[in-house]
Design a protein around this motif. Structure first.
Motif, PDB file in Angstrom:
ATOM      1  N   PHE A 189       3.064   4.682  -3.071  1.00 58.04           N
ATOM      2  CA  PHE A 189       1.821   4.406  -3.287  1.00 58.04           C
ATOM      3  C   PHE A 189       1.541   2.790  -3.261  1.00 58.04           C
ATOM      4  O   PHE A 189       0.443   2.166  -3.109  1.00 58.04           O
ATOM      5  N   GLY A 190       2.845   1.985  -3.396  1.00 55.61           N
ATOM      6  CA  GLY A 190       2.700   0.614  -2.961  1.00 55.61           C
ATOM      7  C   GLY A 190       2.521  -0.182  -4.505  1.00 55.61           C
ATOM      8  O   GLY A 190       2.281   0.367  -5.744  1.00 55.61           O
ATOM      9  N   LEU A 191       2.610  -1.512  -4.343  1.00 57.75           N
ATOM     10  CA  LEU A 191       2.428  -2.422  -5.339  1.00 57.75           C
ATOM     11  C   LEU A 191       1.166  -2.254  -6.164  1.00 57.75           C
ATOM     12  O   LEU A 191       1.054  -2.437  -7.481  1.00 57.75           O
ATOM     13  N   LEU A 223       0.758  -1.186   0.062  1.00 57.90           N
ATOM     14  CA  LEU A 223      -0.129   0.137  -0.065  1.00 57.90           C
ATOM     15  C   LEU A 223       0.693   1.407  -0.010  1.00 57.90           C
ATOM     16  O   LEU A 223       0.239   2.352  -0.200  1.00 57.90           O
ATOM     17  N   GLY A 224       2.307   1.003   0.113  1.00 60.60           N
ATOM     18  CA  GLY A 224       3.104   2.405   0.079  1.00 60.60           C
ATOM     19  C   GLY A 224       3.264   3.107   1.357  1.00 60.60           C
ATOM     20  O   GLY A 224       2.437   2.926   2.399  1.00 60.60           O
ATOM     21  N   THR A 225       4.207   4.101   1.455  1.00 61.59           N
ATOM     22  CA  THR A 225       4.203   4.871   2.538  1.00 61.59           C
ATOM     23  C   THR A 225       3.434   6.019   2.837  1.00 61.59           C
ATOM     24  O   THR A 225       3.207   6.757   3.804  1.00 61.59           O
ATOM     25  N   GLY A 226       2.757   6.454   1.849  1.00 59.73           N
ATOM     26  CA  GLY A 226       1.918   7.540   1.683  1.00 59.73           C
ATOM     27  C   GLY A 226       2.464   8.684   0.621  1.00 59.73           C
ATOM     28  O   GLY A 226       3.574   8.739   0.616  1.00 59.73           O
ATOM     29  N   PRO A 227       1.770   9.574   0.164  1.00 60.71           N
ATOM     30  CA  PRO A 227       2.360  10.653  -0.895  1.00 60.71           C
ATOM     31  C   PRO A 227       3.233  11.500  -0.096  1.00 60.71           C
ATOM     32  O   PRO A 227       2.904  11.938   0.968  1.00 60.71           O
ATOM     33  N   SER A 229       9.806   3.645  -9.492  1.00 61.55           N
ATOM     34  CA  SER A 229      10.087   3.082  -8.002  1.00 61.55           C
ATOM     35  C   SER A 229       9.637   3.980  -6.871  1.00 61.55           C
ATOM     36  O   SER A 229       9.309   3.545  -5.880  1.00 61.55           O
ATOM     37  N   VAL A 230       9.668   5.355  -7.331  1.00 59.96           N
ATOM     38  CA  VAL A 230       9.098   6.184  -6.311  1.00 59.96           C
ATOM     39  C   VAL A 230       7.519   6.110  -6.120  1.00 59.96           C
ATOM     40  O   VAL A 230       7.247   6.036  -5.040  1.00 59.96           O
ATOM     41  N   MET A 257      -1.925  -0.856 -11.143  1.00 61.43           N
ATOM     42  CA  MET A 257      -2.973  -0.064 -11.640  1.00 61.43           C
ATOM     43  C   MET A 257      -2.455   0.952 -12.657  1.00 61.43           C
ATOM     44  O   MET A 257      -3.190   0.907 -13.781  1.00 61.43           O
ATOM     45  N   LEU A 258      -1.179   1.442 -12.302  1.00 65.15           N
ATOM     46  CA  LEU A 258      -0.420   2.323 -13.488  1.00 65.15           C
ATOM     47  C   LEU A 258      -0.298   1.641 -14.790  1.00 65.15           C
ATOM     48  O   LEU A 258      -0.548   1.964 -15.907  1.00 65.15           O
ATOM     49  N   ALA A 259       0.477   0.215 -14.554  1.00 64.21           N
ATOM     50  CA  ALA A 259       0.571  -0.576 -15.603  1.00 64.21           C
ATOM     51  C   ALA A 259      -0.587  -0.711 -16.286  1.00 64.21           C
ATOM     52  O   ALA A 259      -0.562  -1.053 -17.685  1.00 64.21           O
TER      53      ALA A 259
END
Length: 172
Positions: free
Chosen positions: A107-109, A78-82, A101-102, A114-116
């Protein structure tokens, strides 16, 4: 000499030539010449050979890709947050070559997947619209732009995930 960008442009050209109706024999010959060119580049361009060797063996300076993978590890699902990522400050070219990578760190895996998917959807949608065109110029121009957009995104993401040698290509 930017072999990677040249290979991308050649791949887009080959796709457009295929769509324009170039014979498969000629396409095969051009593909073989491209492979011969890459082999020749490996033996004549030291920086190109060093990147390929580093990718295949893992020996040498792998600082950039190690830091890129650290960003993905730090982000988890889920990522560390914006704006909360810390590993990105140790990553060279984080704003261009390693932006994926950023995104993975902050924002997480799930967001990376979703971006891909968004890139795939844009390319497929553009190709579907191109297929409906009657004007050959619009068909080839749209197809070429869609393929270039998709291939460049794929190359950037694969470099960030250590699936291709470091290239220095930005995420579109």
């Amino acid at each position: 000499p930017d072999v990677g960008q040249s290979a991308l442009i050649a791949a887009v050209w080959l796709v457009q030539a295929t769509l324009a109706g170039l014979s498969l024999t000629i396409l095969g010959i051009l593909g073989a010449l491209g492979i011969v060119g890459l082999v020749a580049a490996y033996f004549t361009l030291d920086h190109f050979a060093a990147r390929i060797d580093k990718f295949l063996t893992g020996a040498g300076d792998t600082f950039q890709i190690d830091k890129a993978l650290d960003c993905f590890r730090a982000g988890g699902w889920l990522g560390t947050g914006p704006g909360e990522g810390r590993m990105k400050f140790r990553l060279p070219e984080a704003q261009t070559d390693y932006i994926f990578s950023v995104i993975g760190e902050e924002f997480g895996l799930i967001a990376c997947l979703m971006l891909a998917g968004l890139f795939i959807a844009l390319v497929v949608r553009a190709l579907l619209l191109a297929m409906e065109e009657d004007d050959p110029f619009i068909f080839l121009a749209t197809s070429g732009l869609a393929v270039q957009f998709g291939l460049q995104a794929m190359i950037n993401m694969m470099v960030n995930l250590k699936l291709l040698p470091s290239k220095g290509m930005t995420l579109p």
